[in-house]
Structures are given as structure tokens and as C-alpha cells.
Design a protein around this motif. Structure first.
Motif, PDB file in Angstrom:
ATOM      1  N   LYS A 187      30.356  24.853  -3.482  1.00 47.20           N
ATOM      2  CA  LYS A 187      30.037  26.107  -2.793  1.00 47.20           C
ATOM      3  C   LYS A 187      30.460  25.942  -1.341  1.00 47.20           C
ATOM      4  O   LYS A 187      30.183  24.920  -0.725  1.00 47.20           O
ATOM      5  CB  LYS A 187      28.539  26.377  -2.892  1.00 47.20           C
ATOM      6  N   LYS A 242      32.378  38.270   0.736  1.00 44.68           N
ATOM      7  CA  LYS A 242      31.863  38.280  -0.643  1.00 44.68           C
ATOM      8  C   LYS A 242      32.651  39.331  -1.437  1.00 44.68           C
ATOM      9  O   LYS A 242      32.892  40.430  -0.965  1.00 44.68           O
ATOM     10  CB  LYS A 242      30.374  38.611  -0.642  1.00 44.68           C
ATOM     11  N   GLY A 297      32.314  32.686  -3.262  1.00 44.38           N
ATOM     12  CA  GLY A 297      32.009  31.664  -2.263  1.00 44.38           C
ATOM     13  C   GLY A 297      32.195  30.243  -2.765  1.00 44.38           C
ATOM     14  O   GLY A 297      31.692  29.292  -2.157  1.00 44.38           O
ATOM     15  N   THR A 319      30.777  36.241   9.240  1.00 43.89           N
ATOM     16  CA  THR A 319      30.057  35.324   8.366  1.00 43.89           C
ATOM     17  C   THR A 319      30.835  35.149   7.070  1.00 43.89           C
ATOM     18  O   THR A 319      31.689  35.982   6.737  1.00 43.89           O
ATOM     19  CB  THR A 319      28.646  35.850   8.010  1.00 43.89           C
ATOM     20  N   LEU A 320      30.509  34.101   6.336  1.00 43.33           N
ATOM     21  CA  LEU A 320      31.129  33.906   5.029  1.00 43.33           C
ATOM     22  C   LEU A 320      30.785  35.083   4.120  1.00 43.33           C
ATOM     23  O   LEU A 320      31.611  35.545   3.341  1.00 43.33           O
ATOM     24  CB  LEU A 320      30.657  32.587   4.395  1.00 43.33           C
ATOM     25  N   ASN A 321      29.579  35.607   4.278  1.00 46.66           N
ATOM     26  CA  ASN A 321      29.106  36.719   3.460  1.00 46.66           C
ATOM     27  C   ASN A 321      29.985  37.976   3.602  1.00 46.66           C
ATOM     28  O   ASN A 321      30.067  38.781   2.692  1.00 46.66           O
ATOM     29  CB  ASN A 321      27.658  37.037   3.818  1.00 46.66           C
ATOM     30  N   ASP A 322      30.646  38.121   4.771  1.00 46.72           N
ATOM     31  CA  ASP A 322      31.542  39.263   4.991  1.00 46.72           C
ATOM     32  C   ASP A 322      32.668  39.284   3.961  1.00 46.72           C
ATOM     33  O   ASP A 322      33.295  40.323   3.749  1.00 46.72           O
ATOM     34  CB  ASP A 322      32.181  39.206   6.394  1.00 46.72           C
ATOM     35  N   PRO A 329      30.313  26.153   2.568  1.00 47.21           N
ATOM     36  CA  PRO A 329      29.181  26.240   3.497  1.00 47.21           C
ATOM     37  C   PRO A 329      29.108  27.634   4.124  1.00 47.21           C
ATOM     38  O   PRO A 329      30.138  28.210   4.488  1.00 47.21           O
ATOM     39  CB  PRO A 329      29.507  25.196   4.562  1.00 47.21           C
ATOM     40  N   ASP A 330      27.893  28.151   4.217  1.00 51.70           N
ATOM     41  CA  ASP A 330      27.698  29.440   4.869  1.00 51.70           C
ATOM     42  C   ASP A 330      27.968  29.256   6.357  1.00 51.70           C
ATOM     43  O   ASP A 330      27.694  28.191   6.906  1.00 51.70           O
ATOM     44  CB  ASP A 330      26.259  29.902   4.635  1.00 51.70           C
ATOM     45  N   PHE A 331      28.517  30.264   7.002  1.00 51.23           N
ATOM     46  CA  PHE A 331      28.740  30.153   8.450  1.00 51.23           C
ATOM     47  C   PHE A 331      28.607  31.508   9.112  1.00 51.23           C
ATOM     48  O   PHE A 331      28.754  32.556   8.481  1.00 51.23           O
ATOM     49  CB  PHE A 331      30.110  29.539   8.756  1.00 51.23           C
ATOM     50  N   THR A 332      28.312  31.448  10.399  1.00 53.30           N
ATOM     51  CA  THR A 332      28.311  32.617  11.273  1.00 53.30           C
ATOM     52  C   THR A 332      28.961  32.161  12.568  1.00 53.30           C
ATOM     53  O   THR A 332      28.554  31.149  13.139  1.00 53.30           O
ATOM     54  CB  THR A 332      26.868  33.095  11.562  1.00 53.30           C
ATOM     55  N   VAL A 384      31.139  25.510  12.519  1.00 52.83           N
ATOM     56  CA  VAL A 384      31.894  25.780  11.291  1.00 52.83           C
ATOM     57  C   VAL A 384      32.782  24.577  10.966  1.00 52.83           C
ATOM     58  O   VAL A 384      32.857  24.139   9.810  1.00 52.83           O
ATOM     59  CB  VAL A 384      32.740  27.068  11.424  1.00 52.83           C
TER      60      VAL A 384
END
Length: 151
Positions: free
Chosen positions: A9, A29, A130, A24-27, A11-14, A99
Motif C-alpha cells: 500500500k 483515489k 493506492g 494528498t494521496l487520496n486526491d 504511504p498516505d501523504f499530504t 513524503v
């Protein structure tokens, strides 16, 4: 260098981009992401790599990919780099290396006999969920798009 591998997976980041926007990584998805780490904006190898990706931007988007560049340069330096070469993708100004360290691309490097800490040029191809699909650590700066797209 990095401990991450295909199947892990991401790593999540902002972090902030060259214009101060939060990314963010979520942007990303639901999209595939080419996340490339480079040592320093406006240096020959980094320019060749970033321009190669930019020159093939339409090929990436046609295949469902977004592109995001990351270095420890300031937002001003990233902005100048992006504007000079009219990159169609954002550049993260990861000055605190959050990051960079999350992805494990910071560490000892050797140049002209000197050892110093820096960013290892590495690209992560991340799928819509992700998950890392590929880690490219031997980047060919002038043919990087072909390495990623396999064309």
C-alpha cells in the motif's frame, strides 16, 4: 534503497504543491498515479526526466494516469521549474522531506567520490486503490515514459 515494493500500500501523504495547494494521496483515489521523486529542480537529469514525462502527458492521461513530481525544493523553485518547462502536472515542494522519507527514497548517495545524503531518483506507479504496481529505481531520464508505459 526504498523498502516499498509492488503489492504494498502506498504511504498516505499530504504536501503542498508549487502554488501552495494541498495535495494528498487520496486526491488520486480511482486514478492511477505516476509519483516520481527527483533530486533537484532544474538540474540536467531532472529536467530531462520531467520533460520526457511532460512530452508524453497525453499518453499517460489516455491510459488513465495522473503524474506528480516530488523533490525537497522550495515552492518557489518548483514553481519556476514548472513554469519554465510548462509542465502539465503538479510538483510537490517537500521541504521537510515527509513524503520523501515515507517512500524511503532519502539516503546516502555517492557522487565524484563524495558520500552525502540526498534523494534517490525513484518512480512509484500506484493503482486506483493506492497499491504500488511498480517501483522503478533505475530511471532512464530521457526514456522514462517508455519504462512506465512499456511502449
Amino acid at each position: 534503497m526504498t523498502h516499498l515494493k509492488a503489492g504494498d500500500k502506498a504511504p498516505d501523504f499530504t504536501a503542498l504543491d508549487q502554488d501552495g495547494n494541498t495535495i494528498t494521496l487520496n486526491d488520486y483515489k480511482g486514478k492511477k498515479l505516476v509519483l516520481f521523486f527527483y533530486p533537484k529542480a532544474s538540474t540536467p537529469g531532472c529536467t530531462a526526466e520531467a520533460c520526457n514525462l511532460n512530452d508524453n502527458y497525453e499518453r499517460f492521461t489516455a491510459n488513465g494516469y495522473e503524474i506528480l513530481g516530488v523533490s525537497a525544493d522550495s515552492a518557489k523553485r518548483q514553481s519556476n521549474f514548472k513554469n519554465k518547462y510548462t509542465f502539465q502536472y503538479p510538483l510537490l515542494a517537500d521541504e521537510d522531506k515527509a513524503v520523501i522519507e515515507a517512500f524511503g527514497v532519502w539516503g546516502p548517495k555517492k557522487f565524484m567520490g563524495k558520500v552525502y545524503d540526498g534523494i534517490h531518483r525513484t518512480t512509484f506507479v500506484i493503482d486506483e486503490n493506492g497499491i504500488i504496481e511498480d517501483v522503478i529505481s533505475k530511471v532512464k531520464t530521457k526514456a522514462h515514459s517508455e519504462q512506465i508505459l512499456g511502449e
